[in-house]
Structures are given as C-alpha cells and as structure tokens.
Scaffold this motif. Structure first.
Motif, PDB file in Angstrom:
ATOM      1  N   MET A   1      10.584  88.026  31.118  1.00 13.77           N
ATOM      2  CA  MET A   1      10.252  89.067  30.151  1.00 13.77           C
ATOM      3  C   MET A   1       8.784  88.961  29.726  1.00 13.77           C
ATOM      4  SD  MET A   1      12.326  89.984  26.631  1.00 13.77           S
ATOM      5  CE  MET A   1      13.892  89.758  27.475  1.00 13.77           C
ATOM      6  N   LEU A   2       8.324  87.723  29.542  1.00 14.88           N
ATOM      7  CA  LEU A   2       6.927  87.521  29.157  1.00 14.88           C
ATOM      8  C   LEU A   2       5.991  87.931  30.296  1.00 14.88           C
ATOM      9  CD1 LEU A   2       5.091  86.559  26.920  1.00 14.88           C
ATOM     10  CD2 LEU A   2       5.270  84.226  27.816  1.00 14.88           C
ATOM     11  N   ALA A   3       6.406  87.693  31.537  1.00 13.08           N
ATOM     12  CA  ALA A   3       5.597  88.124  32.686  1.00 13.08           C
ATOM     13  C   ALA A   3       5.451  89.642  32.703  1.00 13.08           C
ATOM     14  CB  ALA A   3       6.220  87.629  33.990  1.00 13.08           C
ATOM     15  N   VAL A   4       6.530  90.347  32.376  1.00 11.84           N
ATOM     16  CA  VAL A   4       6.479  91.812  32.307  1.00 11.84           C
ATOM     17  C   VAL A   4       5.552  92.249  31.178  1.00 11.84           C
ATOM     18  CG1 VAL A   4       7.818  93.905  31.840  1.00 11.84           C
ATOM     19  CG2 VAL A   4       8.764  92.120  33.322  1.00 11.84           C
ATOM     20  N   ALA A   5       5.686  91.596  30.010  1.00 13.51           N
ATOM     21  CA  ALA A   5       4.863  91.961  28.855  1.00 13.51           C
ATOM     22  C   ALA A   5       3.381  91.726  29.113  1.00 13.51           C
ATOM     23  CB  ALA A   5       5.311  91.161  27.631  1.00 13.51           C
ATOM     24  N   ALA A   6       3.073  90.696  29.920  1.00 11.55           N
ATOM     25  CA  ALA A   6       1.668  90.349  30.191  1.00 11.55           C
ATOM     26  C   ALA A   6       1.087  91.135  31.351  1.00 11.55           C
ATOM     27  CB  ALA A   6       1.563  88.851  30.482  1.00 11.55           C
ATOM     28  N   ALA A   7       1.896  91.944  32.018  1.00  7.13           N
ATOM     29  CA  ALA A   7       1.437  92.653  33.220  1.00  7.13           C
ATOM     30  C   ALA A   7       0.362  93.680  32.882  1.00  7.13           C
ATOM     31  CB  ALA A   7       2.613  93.333  33.906  1.00  7.13           C
ATOM     32  N   SER A   8      -0.530  93.876  33.815  1.00  4.48           N
ATOM     33  CA  SER A   8      -1.601  94.846  33.636  1.00  4.48           C
ATOM     34  C   SER A   8      -1.137  96.247  34.030  1.00  4.48           C
ATOM     35  CB  SER A   8      -2.819  94.443  34.474  1.00  4.48           C
ATOM     36  OG  SER A   8      -2.455  94.334  35.842  1.00  4.48           O
ATOM     37  N   ASP A   9      -1.906  97.232  33.643  1.00  5.75           N
ATOM     38  CA  ASP A   9      -1.652  98.633  33.993  1.00  5.75           C
ATOM     39  C   ASP A   9      -1.747  98.791  35.517  1.00  5.75           C
ATOM     40  OD1 ASP A   9      -1.883 101.383  34.476  1.00  5.75           O
ATOM     41  OD2 ASP A   9      -3.003 101.739  32.634  1.00  5.75           O
ATOM     42  N   ARG A  10      -0.685  99.345  36.143  1.00  5.36           N
ATOM     43  CA  ARG A  10      -0.675  99.500  37.596  1.00  5.36           C
ATOM     44  C   ARG A  10      -0.981 100.935  38.039  1.00  5.36           C
ATOM     45  NH1 ARG A  10       3.245  96.442  36.005  1.00  5.36           N
ATOM     46  NH2 ARG A  10       4.711  98.186  35.912  1.00  5.36           N
ATOM     47  N   SER A  11      -1.547 101.744  37.154  1.00  2.76           N
ATOM     48  CA  SER A  11      -1.821 103.142  37.500  1.00  2.76           C
ATOM     49  C   SER A  11      -2.720 103.253  38.732  1.00  2.76           C
ATOM     50  CB  SER A  11      -2.474 103.864  36.319  1.00  2.76           C
ATOM     51  OG  SER A  11      -1.593 103.891  35.205  1.00  2.76           O
ATOM     52  N   ALA A  12      -3.829 102.526  38.726  1.00  2.00           N
ATOM     53  CA  ALA A  12      -4.744 102.583  39.871  1.00  2.00           C
ATOM     54  C   ALA A  12      -4.102 101.982  41.108  1.00  2.00           C
ATOM     55  CB  ALA A  12      -6.043 101.843  39.530  1.00  2.00           C
ATOM     56  N   LEU A  13      -3.301 100.955  40.907  1.00  2.00           N
ATOM     57  CA  LEU A  13      -2.612 100.304  42.025  1.00  2.00           C
ATOM     58  C   LEU A  13      -1.680 101.289  42.720  1.00  2.00           C
ATOM     59  CD1 LEU A  13      -2.737  97.278  42.955  1.00  2.00           C
ATOM     60  CD2 LEU A  13      -0.519  96.999  41.864  1.00  2.00           C
ATOM     61  N   LEU A  14      -0.940 102.068  41.919  1.00  2.00           N
ATOM     62  CA  LEU A  14      -0.015 103.042  42.489  1.00  2.00           C
ATOM     63  C   LEU A  14      -0.752 104.089  43.317  1.00  2.00           C
ATOM     64  CD1 LEU A  14       2.371 103.506  39.444  1.00  2.00           C
ATOM     65  CD2 LEU A  14       3.072 102.784  41.725  1.00  2.00           C
ATOM     66  N   GLN A  15      -1.938 104.449  42.895  1.00  2.00           N
ATOM     67  CA  GLN A  15      -2.710 105.451  43.615  1.00  2.00           C
ATOM     68  C   GLN A  15      -3.246 104.922  44.943  1.00  2.00           C
ATOM     69  OE1 GLN A  15      -5.653 107.238  40.981  1.00  2.00           O
ATOM     70  NE2 GLN A  15      -4.202 107.192  39.287  1.00  2.00           N
ATOM     71  N   SER A  16      -3.196 103.598  45.115  1.00  2.00           N
ATOM     72  CA  SER A  16      -3.684 103.010  46.365  1.00  2.00           C
ATOM     73  C   SER A  16      -2.580 102.817  47.400  1.00  2.00           C
ATOM     74  CB  SER A  16      -4.342 101.651  46.073  1.00  2.00           C
ATOM     75  OG  SER A  16      -3.357 100.658  45.766  1.00  2.00           O
ATOM     76  N   ILE A  17      -1.326 103.020  46.989  1.00  2.00           N
ATOM     77  CA  ILE A  17      -0.199 102.806  47.902  1.00  2.00           C
ATOM     78  C   ILE A  17      -0.191 103.902  48.975  1.00  2.00           C
ATOM     79  CG2 ILE A  17       2.321 102.763  48.077  1.00  2.00           C
ATOM     80  CD1 ILE A  17       2.373 101.509  45.276  1.00  2.00           C
ATOM     81  N   THR A  18      -0.013 103.494  50.218  1.00  3.48           N
ATOM     82  CA  THR A  18      -0.111 104.451  51.331  1.00  3.48           C
ATOM     83  C   THR A  18       1.227 104.764  51.984  1.00  3.48           C
ATOM     84  OG1 THR A  18      -0.611 102.622  52.843  1.00  3.48           O
ATOM     85  CG2 THR A  18      -2.480 103.768  51.853  1.00  3.48           C
ATOM     86  N   VAL A  19       2.302 104.093  51.580  1.00  2.94           N
ATOM     87  CA  VAL A  19       3.600 104.335  52.213  1.00  2.94           C
ATOM     88  C   VAL A  19       4.381 105.383  51.421  1.00  2.94           C
ATOM     89  CG1 VAL A  19       3.704 102.016  53.163  1.00  2.94           C
ATOM     90  CG2 VAL A  19       4.707 102.462  50.908  1.00  2.94           C
ATOM     91  N   PRO A  20       5.376 106.051  52.045  1.00  7.04           N
ATOM     92  CA  PRO A  20       6.223 106.998  51.311  1.00  7.04           C
ATOM     93  C   PRO A  20       6.866 106.317  50.109  1.00  7.04           C
ATOM     94  CG  PRO A  20       6.614 107.177  53.666  1.00  7.04           C
ATOM     95  CD  PRO A  20       5.745 105.966  53.473  1.00  7.04           C
ATOM     96  N   THR A  21       6.859 107.015  48.946  1.00 10.59           N
ATOM     97  CA  THR A  21       7.306 106.382  47.707  1.00 10.59           C
ATOM     98  C   THR A  21       8.204 107.295  46.890  1.00 10.59           C
ATOM     99  OG1 THR A  21       5.187 105.182  47.651  1.00 10.59           O
ATOM    100  CG2 THR A  21       6.523 105.136  45.649  1.00 10.59           C
ATOM    101  N   PRO A  22       9.488 107.378  47.187  1.00 10.43           N
ATOM    102  CA  PRO A  22      10.401 108.114  46.305  1.00 10.43           C
ATOM    103  C   PRO A  22      10.577 107.371  44.982  1.00 10.43           C
ATOM    104  CG  PRO A  22      11.626 107.041  48.059  1.00 10.43           C
ATOM    105  CD  PRO A  22      10.173 106.858  48.388  1.00 10.43           C
ATOM    106  N   VAL A  23      10.679 108.124  43.910  1.00 10.77           N
ATOM    107  CA  VAL A  23      10.853 107.570  42.565  1.00 10.77           C
ATOM    108  C   VAL A  23      12.155 108.108  41.996  1.00 10.77           C
ATOM    109  CG1 VAL A  23       9.882 107.439  40.239  1.00 10.77           C
ATOM    110  CG2 VAL A  23       8.356 107.411  42.217  1.00 10.77           C
TER     111      VAL A  23
END
Length: 279
Positions: free
Chosen positions: A218-240
């Motif tokens: 839970m603490l690892a999740v709380a300490a995680a950084s914003d992944r917005s830019a990371l998501l924009q770099s993903i190149t594979v098909p990504t259903p949500v």
C-alpha cells in the motif's frame, strides 16, 4: 507450489495450458495472491488457447516477504502525503515490474499479453512502458495513472482497508474482516454471495496471511509517481476496463488511463483504439 528466482527474490508461481501457446501474464492487486484469480477465468483463457502465468507479488502469498522493513504507519504516511512530504517505501512499483519481468525471463517467455488489476494494472503499465519488447498487449483493469487530483477510495472503502480484525489470532475473525473488505470494495451491482466470499477468504488465509506485507504494498502505491507521461509512451494495444461504480478505484481513474492512451494513439496515428468500458 513451484517457486523461481526473479530479481533476487523467491517468487511463487503457477502456470496453466500449453507452454507453446501464446502467454498471458496475470498481475493481481494489493495483497492478492495468485490463487485470487478465479479458476474458471484461468480455465477459460486456457480453452481459448493461451498459456496462463500467475505469481505472488513480493510480500504476499508464498513469495519473499520484506519483514525486515517493518510495518509502516499508514496514518502517518497518509499525513505526509497530504503535506507533500516524501515517502520511503520498502520498494516501489518499478521493483514489482522488474519482478514480473524476471518471472517471464525465468520461464523462458520472450513476450506476453499482460493483464493487470488495480495495483497490478499500475505494475503492468510500468512493465509495458519500460520493456515494450516483452509485452504483446496491456490490459489495465480498475487501475489508475496515479495522476494527482484523481479521486481516491470512498470513505467506506478506505475504512475497510484500514480496519483491523477484532481478534487477529482467530481465523473466523480474519475471515469476517476479509469478507467485510470485499463487500466494501466489490461491485454494488453484482455482489458476490457471502458464502463464496467466505470460502475464498478461508482458502487464502490457509495459504498465507501477511497483513504487514499488504501495508508495505500500500505504501508503494502511495509513493508512486504520476504515470501520465509513461502511459503516453506505451506502444502496444491497451484496452482499459473499469467498473462504473467502483468504490475503491473510481471510474474517473480508468477514464484518465484511457485518455492518456488515446493521446498516445492520436499522436502516433496507430490503427488500434483504446476504450474505457464501464462494467
């Protein structure tokens, strides 16, 4: 239960189906063991011709525990996060992504479809962004980009996550707590019968019980950084995929994941689309 060594840790894992078939790696959420994936779901994937891989994240199930890191004070950590003070988790989501990569490598899997739920979805996002050559597709289920300002769990869901069992050494009390948690965070439109929840909880508790490990995750999740830019770099098909009335990870979080992926698709003019399908 077989184990392997990945990222310097002992990881408990399970596979189903023909190893020569297309691999699917399943990443579950906070404190959830590999056995939390319903057998019917796994069997269905095998019938569709997939090679299914499941494993226990570090600090849960039969994988390596980080007991030496101690039990984090979640209330203090929550206050620090509100004050924008740095958190110091025992490990980060990036480490869990490296664990997942290590599992694929240890099993000789070059590429896999990756399916992640909740915290597992966050780990899957990192894996797909940082190791695109190892990921065929990413399915992000009831997860989030971690962008600041997105809504968090409902009050009832947060209380259920932090509630302690009435008698920590009594199995029935632990089952009661687990059932209450699942009822608090489960689908309001499609509730799971209590007898099924109790059966699942008893099965999980007989296999492993590590509440401190769940708190460290839970603490690892709380300490995680914003992944917005990371998501924009993903190149594979990504259903949500996201539930419309999710009390733990609100729908806005899934919509935000889909929006970031659509921005990537729009810029790259790829043929595939990405949708957020309320369920």
């Amino acid at each position: 239960m077989p184990t392997l060594t990945a990222n310097g840790l002992r990881i408990a894992f399970d596979t189903a189906g023909d190893a020569k078939s297309t691999p699917v790696l399943l990443l579950h959420g906070l404190g959830m063991q590999l056995t939390s994936w319903p057998d019917e779901f796994v069997e269905g994937l095998v019938e569709l011709g997939f090679y299914v891989i499941r494993f226990d994240h570090r600090d849960c199930g039969l994988s390596t525990k980080f007991d030496r890191a101690g039990k984090p004070n979640l209330w203090w950590s929550w206050l620090k996060s509100r004050l924008k003070l740095p958190l110091r988790p025992a490990y980060r989501l990036e480490d869990l992504a490296e664990d997942a990569l290590g599992v694929l490598s240890a099993l000789g899997v070059a590429k896999a479809h990756v399916v992640g739920v909740s915290m597992g979805g966050m780990v899957a996002q990192i894996l797909a962004a940082q190791h695109p050559q190892r990921v065929l597709s990413l399915t992000s289920i009831m997860s989030s980009s971690g962008r600041r300002g997105l809504p968090g769990p409902s009050h009832a869901a947060r209380q259920a996550l932090l509630r302690r069992p009435a008698s920590p050494n009594d199995i029935e009390s632990l089952i009661d707590q687990a059932v209450a948690l699942q009822q608090a965070i489960g689908s309001p439109a499609y509730p799971t019968p209590e007898k099924h929840l109790r059966r699942r909880a008893a099965r999980a508790l007989r296999r492993s019980h590590c509440p401190a490990g769940t708190m460290r995750q839970m603490l690892a999740v709380a300490a995680a950084s914003d992944r917005s830019a990371l998501l924009q770099s993903i190149t594979v098909p990504t259903p949500v995929i996201h539930g419309a009335s999710d009390p733990l990870v609100p729908l806005a979080c899934g919509e935000d994941v889909a929006a970031r992926c659509r921005e990537r698709v729009s810029r790259s003019s790829k043929a595939w689309g990405t949708t957020c399908q309320p369920s």
